[in-house]
Design a protein around this motif. Sequence first.
Motif, short mmCIF file in Angstrom:
data_model
loop_
_atom_site.label_atom_id
_atom_site.label_comp_id
_atom_site.label_asym_id
_atom_site.label_seq_id
_atom_site.Cartn_x
_atom_site.Cartn_y
_atom_site.Cartn_z
N LYS A 19 -20.12 93.22 5.17
CA LYS A 19 -20.82 92.46 4.15
C LYS A 19 -20.18 91.10 3.88
CE LYS A 19 -22.99 96.27 1.61
NZ LYS A 19 -23.16 96.92 0.28
N VAL A 20 -19.01 90.86 4.47
CA VAL A 20 -18.34 89.56 4.32
C VAL A 20 -18.58 88.79 5.61
CG1 VAL A 20 -16.19 88.36 3.86
CG2 VAL A 20 -16.59 90.63 2.86
N GLU A 21 -19.24 87.65 5.52
CA GLU A 21 -19.60 86.86 6.69
C GLU A 21 -18.65 85.69 6.88
OE1 GLU A 21 -23.61 85.62 6.59
OE2 GLU A 21 -24.45 87.64 6.47
N GLY A 22 -18.10 85.58 8.07
CA GLY A 22 -17.27 84.44 8.40
C GLY A 22 -15.80 84.68 8.14
N SER A 23 -14.97 84.11 9.00
CA SER A 23 -13.52 84.26 8.87
C SER A 23 -12.99 83.54 7.63
CB SER A 23 -12.82 83.72 10.12
OG SER A 23 -13.21 84.45 11.27
N ARG A 24 -13.59 82.41 7.29
CA ARG A 24 -13.12 81.65 6.12
C ARG A 24 -13.32 82.43 4.84
NH1 ARG A 24 -15.93 77.80 2.94
NH2 ARG A 24 -14.58 76.32 1.83
N GLU A 25 -14.49 83.02 4.67
CA GLU A 25 -14.75 83.80 3.46
C GLU A 25 -13.88 85.05 3.43
OE1 GLU A 25 -16.70 84.69 -0.19
OE2 GLU A 25 -16.38 82.89 1.01
N ALA A 68 -8.75 87.54 10.84
CA ALA A 68 -8.33 86.70 9.72
C ALA A 68 -7.65 87.51 8.63
CB ALA A 68 -9.54 85.96 9.15
N VAL A 69 -8.01 88.79 8.50
CA VAL A 69 -7.37 89.64 7.49
C VAL A 69 -5.88 89.78 7.78
CG1 VAL A 69 -7.30 91.93 6.46
CG2 VAL A 69 -9.50 90.90 7.05
N GLY A 70 -5.55 90.14 9.01
CA GLY A 70 -4.15 90.26 9.39
C GLY A 70 -3.40 88.95 9.29
N ASN A 71 -4.08 87.84 9.59
CA ASN A 71 -3.44 86.53 9.48
C ASN A 71 -3.02 86.24 8.04
OD1 ASN A 71 -4.11 86.32 12.18
ND2 ASN A 71 -5.85 84.97 11.82
N ILE A 72 -3.89 86.54 7.09
CA ILE A 72 -3.57 86.27 5.68
C ILE A 72 -2.48 87.21 5.20
CG2 ILE A 72 -4.49 86.24 3.34
CD1 ILE A 72 -5.38 83.93 5.15
N VAL A 73 -2.51 88.45 5.64
CA VAL A 73 -1.44 89.39 5.26
C VAL A 73 -0.08 88.85 5.70
CG1 VAL A 73 -0.51 91.71 5.62
CG2 VAL A 73 -2.97 91.39 5.35
N HIS A 264 -13.84 82.33 16.71
CA HIS A 264 -13.56 83.46 15.82
C HIS A 264 -12.07 83.55 15.51
CE1 HIS A 264 -13.89 87.44 14.05
NE2 HIS A 264 -13.00 87.89 14.89
N ALA A 265 -11.22 83.32 16.50
CA ALA A 265 -9.77 83.41 16.32
C ALA A 265 -9.07 82.60 17.39
CB ALA A 265 -9.30 84.86 16.35
N VAL A 266 -7.89 82.08 17.04
CA VAL A 266 -7.03 81.38 17.98
C VAL A 266 -5.80 82.25 18.22
CG1 VAL A 266 -5.70 79.28 18.44
CG2 VAL A 266 -7.82 79.15 17.11
N MET A 267 -5.55 82.61 19.47
CA MET A 267 -4.48 83.54 19.79
C MET A 267 -3.15 82.81 20.02
SD MET A 267 -6.45 85.98 19.40
CE MET A 267 -5.24 87.27 19.61
N ALA A 268 -2.07 83.57 20.10
CA ALA A 268 -0.73 82.99 20.19
C ALA A 268 -0.51 82.21 21.48
CB ALA A 268 0.31 84.10 20.05
N ASN A 269 -1.23 82.54 22.53
CA ASN A 269 -1.05 81.83 23.81
C ASN A 269 -1.92 80.59 23.93
OD1 ASN A 269 -3.50 83.17 23.98
ND2 ASN A 269 -3.25 83.71 26.15
N GLY A 270 -2.69 80.27 22.88
CA GLY A 270 -3.59 79.12 22.92
C GLY A 270 -4.99 79.45 23.38
N GLY A 271 -5.24 80.69 23.77
CA GLY A 271 -6.60 81.12 24.08
C GLY A 271 -7.38 81.39 22.80
N VAL A 293 -13.22 70.87 22.92
CA VAL A 293 -12.49 70.74 21.66
C VAL A 293 -12.86 71.91 20.74
CG1 VAL A 293 -12.10 69.29 19.64
CG2 VAL A 293 -12.45 68.24 21.89
N VAL A 294 -11.84 72.56 20.19
CA VAL A 294 -12.03 73.68 19.26
C VAL A 294 -11.66 73.20 17.86
CG1 VAL A 294 -11.23 75.97 18.59
CG2 VAL A 294 -11.60 75.42 21.01
N VAL A 295 -12.58 73.35 16.91
CA VAL A 295 -12.30 73.03 15.51
C VAL A 295 -12.13 74.35 14.76
CG1 VAL A 295 -13.38 70.77 15.47
CG2 VAL A 295 -14.79 72.77 15.09
N ALA A 296 -10.99 74.53 14.12
CA ALA A 296 -10.69 75.80 13.45
C ALA A 296 -9.62 75.59 12.41
CB ALA A 296 -10.24 76.85 14.47
N GLY A 297 -9.75 76.27 11.29
CA GLY A 297 -8.73 76.25 10.25
C GLY A 297 -7.53 77.08 10.67
#
Length: 394
Positions: A19-25, A68-73, A264-271, A293-297
């Motif tokens: 029910k939560v849409e988007g990584s930012r939200e 994104a959940v694990g990233n914020i944790v 959706h996500a940027v991984m540690a190796n740059g992929g 070009v990838v635009v991402a928070g």
Amino acid sequence: MAEVQGLVNELATKLRKRKVEGSRETARLTAELFRTVISQQRVTSAALVEVVRDVGQKLIAANPVELAVGNIVRRVLRIIRDSDLSLEVGGLTLVPQGDDGDIVEEDDKPFLLSDAISQTILHQPSLVAQLESKPNLVRHFEGKAADKTPRSWQFKHQIIEGVNDLIEDINTCHEQIADQALELIHQNEVILTLGHSRTVKKFLYAAKEKKRSFQVYVAEGAPKHLGHVLAKELAEKHLQTTVISDSSVFAIISRVNMVIVGVHAVMANGGVIAPVGMNMVALAAKKYAVPFVVVAGTHKLCPLFPNNPEVLLNDMRCPSELLSFGEFSDCMDYSIGSGAPLLNVVNPAFDYVPPELVSLFVTEIGGYHPSYIYRLISDYYSSEDLVLQQKPAS
């Protein structure tokens, strides 16, 4: 505590039901939840780390695909560790003064510091001095008494301030990324994107508002065709927009000056993990030497590698997005135990794009090459928190 547990369960349910849409939200709601959780906890570093880990594991289990959940944790855990360390260092800071009480010049500070250390070694400090200079000893006094000490109040205040700054960064990431649009989009260029990304939309809006004239090709992003939504929104802003099918990207890419996409996500190796079809776009851009070009928070920056067991690279969506059940009902086997069905439908949600296909990452703090991602990870995450789930002791 019961109220806090109810908030945790509520967010976990929303994540589980998608029910939560988007990584930012998702990142914003997760950070706000941790702000509430921390404000209700005892103010000790070890206790907070344990609570954040427990809540984080529950949220991650609710939707493992949403990285994104694990990233914020992990970001919150880093804030706790940094706050604890800064108070420890602050408690041991020496004020450089001369024998007459005057402030000493910068060149004299190393000598006074060494003198102070030698005095500490030669003279046995009192018990009061040890307690004041060793914040770790205070951590053993937990509960309400510990919460009322000046150091405990400062510790909690500093953590909550850090989480507030994190929430503010998440809320303003689109605008900060969009501020860099003029550096990349030039007059009369042709831009290609795929699907629908709020970050890309804001990025293109910003360039248009600065009177840049350019054309946008939007690959429709099957099977959901979210590119149609983006194309309509761009056209409403008077941007010259052309919708193309995903399969025609190779035919169009030679006319394109730059590919700008959200992920959706940027991984540690740059992929990157991106909407399905993105790898095809990246390969086409590489073939024709078009910048990808990838635009991402930075909330999408994941400190894990694609082959990590905690990373689910894909999510299989409902087959009805591809096929109508009524039209293909004759091809399906309804009996039980009579063998495999005649027709299988696979509908993956994501693609993986390796780092060698990415030209540049644009974040709210600037642009970076994929090879620099490891430095950003070291700035935002602690090595102690890369694996959130503790292995049981054998």
